[in-house]
Design a protein around this motif. Structure first.
Motif, mmCIF file in Angstrom:
data_model
loop_
_atom_site.group_PDB
_atom_site.id
_atom_site.type_symbol
_atom_site.label_atom_id
_atom_site.label_comp_id
_atom_site.label_asym_id
_atom_site.label_seq_id
_atom_site.Cartn_x
_atom_site.Cartn_y
_atom_site.Cartn_z
ATOM 1 N N SER A 130 10.801 7.703 6.257
ATOM 2 C CA SER A 130 10.971 7.421 4.836
ATOM 3 C C SER A 130 12.448 7.168 4.564
ATOM 4 N N PHE A 131 12.716 6.165 3.745
ATOM 5 C CA PHE A 131 14.094 5.890 3.345
ATOM 6 C C PHE A 131 14.484 6.824 2.195
ATOM 7 N N PRO A 132 15.773 7.027 1.982
ATOM 8 C CA PRO A 132 16.216 8.008 0.972
ATOM 9 C C PRO A 132 15.720 7.689 -0.437
ATOM 10 N N PHE A 133 15.521 8.744 -1.208
ATOM 11 C CA PHE A 133 15.146 8.647 -2.616
ATOM 12 C C PHE A 133 16.345 8.213 -3.436
ATOM 13 N N GLU A 134 16.136 7.202 -4.297
ATOM 14 C CA GLU A 134 17.208 6.739 -5.175
ATOM 15 C C GLU A 134 16.607 6.283 -6.504
ATOM 16 N N ALA B 28 8.433 13.866 -2.781
ATOM 17 C CA ALA B 28 7.540 13.632 -1.638
ATOM 18 C C ALA B 28 6.085 13.512 -2.099
ATOM 19 N N ARG B 29 5.690 14.345 -3.056
ATOM 20 C CA ARG B 29 4.314 14.258 -3.560
ATOM 21 C C ARG B 29 4.097 12.951 -4.317
ATOM 22 N N LEU B 30 5.049 12.565 -5.149
ATOM 23 C CA LEU B 30 4.939 11.293 -5.861
ATOM 24 C C LEU B 30 4.862 10.115 -4.888
ATOM 25 N N SER B 31 5.610 10.221 -3.801
ATOM 26 C CA SER B 31 5.712 9.115 -2.856
ATOM 27 C C SER B 31 4.426 8.875 -2.070
ATOM 28 N N ARG B 32 3.459 9.775 -2.172
ATOM 29 C CA ARG B 32 2.164 9.517 -1.538
ATOM 30 C C ARG B 32 1.405 8.407 -2.257
ATOM 31 N N ASP B 33 1.783 8.152 -3.512
ATOM 32 C CA ASP B 33 1.202 7.052 -4.277
ATOM 33 C C ASP B 33 2.034 5.799 -4.002
ATOM 34 N N PRO B 34 1.425 4.700 -3.515
ATOM 35 C CA PRO B 34 2.212 3.525 -3.130
ATOM 36 C C PRO B 34 3.107 2.975 -4.238
ATOM 37 N N ARG B 35 2.626 3.033 -5.493
ATOM 38 C CA ARG B 35 3.455 2.450 -6.553
ATOM 39 C C ARG B 35 4.695 3.300 -6.800
ATOM 40 N N ASN C 289 6.051 5.341 -4.642
ATOM 41 C CA ASN C 289 6.859 5.240 -3.425
ATOM 42 C C ASN C 289 7.728 3.986 -3.450
ATOM 43 N N SER C 290 7.146 2.868 -3.901
ATOM 44 C CA SER C 290 7.893 1.608 -3.900
ATOM 45 C C SER C 290 9.022 1.599 -4.923
ATOM 46 N N SER C 291 8.918 2.435 -5.947
ATOM 47 C CA SER C 291 9.967 2.498 -6.962
ATOM 48 C C SER C 291 11.062 3.508 -6.628
ATOM 49 N N LEU C 292 10.766 4.421 -5.723
ATOM 50 C CA LEU C 292 11.712 5.496 -5.411
ATOM 51 C C LEU C 292 12.457 5.291 -4.096
ATOM 52 N N HIS C 293 11.986 4.361 -3.279
ATOM 53 C CA HIS C 293 12.547 4.202 -1.934
ATOM 54 C C HIS C 293 12.625 2.726 -1.554
ATOM 55 N N ILE D 20 6.187 -7.857 13.214
ATOM 56 C CA ILE D 20 6.951 -8.206 12.025
ATOM 57 C C ILE D 20 6.939 -7.006 11.079
ATOM 58 N N VAL D 21 8.116 -6.636 10.631
ATOM 59 C CA VAL D 21 8.271 -5.573 9.645
ATOM 60 C C VAL D 21 8.833 -6.187 8.372
ATOM 61 N N ASN D 22 8.120 -5.992 7.278
ATOM 62 C CA ASN D 22 8.556 -6.509 5.985
ATOM 63 C C ASN D 22 9.171 -5.371 5.177
ATOM 64 N N CYS D 23 10.383 -5.597 4.677
ATOM 65 C CA CYS D 23 11.090 -4.574 3.910
ATOM 66 C C CYS D 23 11.365 -5.062 2.493
ATOM 67 N N ARG D 24 11.281 -4.129 1.559
ATOM 68 C CA ARG D 24 11.668 -4.364 0.167
ATOM 69 C C ARG D 24 12.763 -3.337 -0.125
ATOM 70 N N ILE D 25 13.981 -3.840 -0.298
ATOM 71 C CA ILE D 25 15.188 -3.013 -0.235
ATOM 72 C C ILE D 25 15.728 -2.736 -1.634
ATOM 73 N N LEU D 26 16.049 -1.482 -1.895
ATOM 74 C CA LEU D 26 16.585 -1.092 -3.196
ATOM 75 C C LEU D 26 17.912 -1.796 -3.476
ATOM 76 N N PRO D 27 18.192 -2.082 -4.757
ATOM 77 C CA PRO D 27 19.490 -2.661 -5.108
ATOM 78 C C PRO D 27 20.635 -1.804 -4.574
ATOM 79 N N GLY D 28 21.672 -2.500 -4.100
ATOM 80 C CA GLY D 28 22.830 -1.798 -3.562
ATOM 81 C C GLY D 28 22.845 -1.708 -2.053
ATOM 82 N N HIS D 29 21.777 -2.174 -1.400
ATOM 83 C CA HIS D 29 21.688 -2.102 0.057
ATOM 84 C C HIS D 29 21.379 -3.491 0.614
ATOM 85 N N SER D 30 21.876 -3.772 1.800
ATOM 86 C CA SER D 30 21.736 -5.098 2.396
ATOM 87 C C SER D 30 20.701 -5.105 3.516
ATOM 88 N N SER D 31 20.320 -6.302 3.918
ATOM 89 C CA SER D 31 19.382 -6.457 5.027
ATOM 90 C C SER D 31 19.964 -5.935 6.334
#
Length: 263
Positions: free
Chosen positions: A57-61, A99-106, A108-112, A136-147
């Motif tokens: 899991s990537f860090p919570f932000e 961690a409990r919230l992140s079990r829900d995909p939506r 999780n996608s907003s927090l990490h 192939i790994v597809n990533c959706r990256i939080l603002p402030g971080h690069s590929s």
């Protein structure tokens, strides 16, 4: 529009978005006859790396937009979910609640930042040891971080020296050994004239439905207008059930009423 069983619950406005990035994992070997298996197997290398990714899991932000969205969700959720949202919004945040919230995909996608395996390919014959395997790994990256930052994170997660992790450049379709340094742009401030107009129109079409700014986990052409200095917001009037999101799938679907209402 967010909907529950076809009933609109919120008019969502995309006020920022994550950065899209694809990465290719590759492992190679001399191969051989399948009757003489050996430990060196590119398919094992790739599959073992992806198993590690599935447990990582990537860090919570939070940023201004996702914090505002969580505040809205806290008001409409109830019970344990609302309590966990309160914990995520606390200072410092309750990471067990996150961690409990992140079990829900939506959530999780907003927090990490998220990275997920989407394709696999390996071997060339049933009777031969594989000489090459890719994923192939597809990533959706939080603002402030690069590929490139995330590519380095993936290398650490995989911890597989025989594995090569390359960035797939969307502009050239080339496989690059170094990712882009571009980062998702920070969200623009909400413009009063834009949101006054949205409130007026949405209020007539869906009375009582709140307008909620959010960070879309997907991607849009706003990356070009934002880069040109034009504040950009995304929205549409199609109601999609929160528990039935199937975009890009072979079974992608939409309620008939949602389609008719948005036409």
């Amino acid at each position: 529009l967010d909907a529950d069983a076809g009933k609109p619950t919120a008019f969502n406005v995309d006020a920022t978005e994550k950065l899209y990035a694809d990465f290719e994992l590759e492992s190679t070997d001399a191969g051989g006859h399948s009757s003489l298996p050996k430990a060196e197997n590119p398919i094992y290398d790739v599959s073992n790396a992806l198993v590690k990714l599935s447990h990582a899991s990537f860090p919570f932000e939070l940023n201004a937009v996702t914090r505002s969205w969580l505040e809205h969700m806290r008001a409409i959720e109830d019970g344990a979910r609302a309590k966990d949202i309160k914990g995520a919004l606390a200072t410092p945040p309750d990471l067990d609640a996150v961690a409990r919230l992140s079990r829900d995909p939506r959530y999780n996608s907003s927090l990490h930042t998220t990275c997920v395996a989407t394709r696999l390919d390996g071997g060339h014959a049933n009777t031969a040891l594989p000489q090459r395997a890719t994923g192939i790994v597809n990533c959706r990256i939080l603002p402030g971080h690069s590929s490139e930052e995330v590519r380095q994170d993936l290398i650490r997660i995989f911890a597989e020296p025989k594995l090569t992790v390359r960035y797939l450049d969307p502009a050239t379709d080339k496989r690059l050994d170094v990712g882009s340094d571009r980062k998702a742009l920070p969200p623009p401030p909400p413009r009063k004239d834009v949101f006054d107009a949205l409130n007026a129109v949405a209020g007539r079409m869906w009375p009582g439905i709140p307008i909620v700014t959010e960070m879309t986990p997907g991607a849009s052409d706003s990356i070009y207008t934002m880069a040109a200095g034009i504040p950009t917001y995304g929205f549409n009037g199609t109601a999609i059930d929160r528990d039935d999101v199937r975009m890009h799938g072979r079974d992608e679907r939409l309620r008939v009423k949602s389609f008719d209402d948005s036409a």
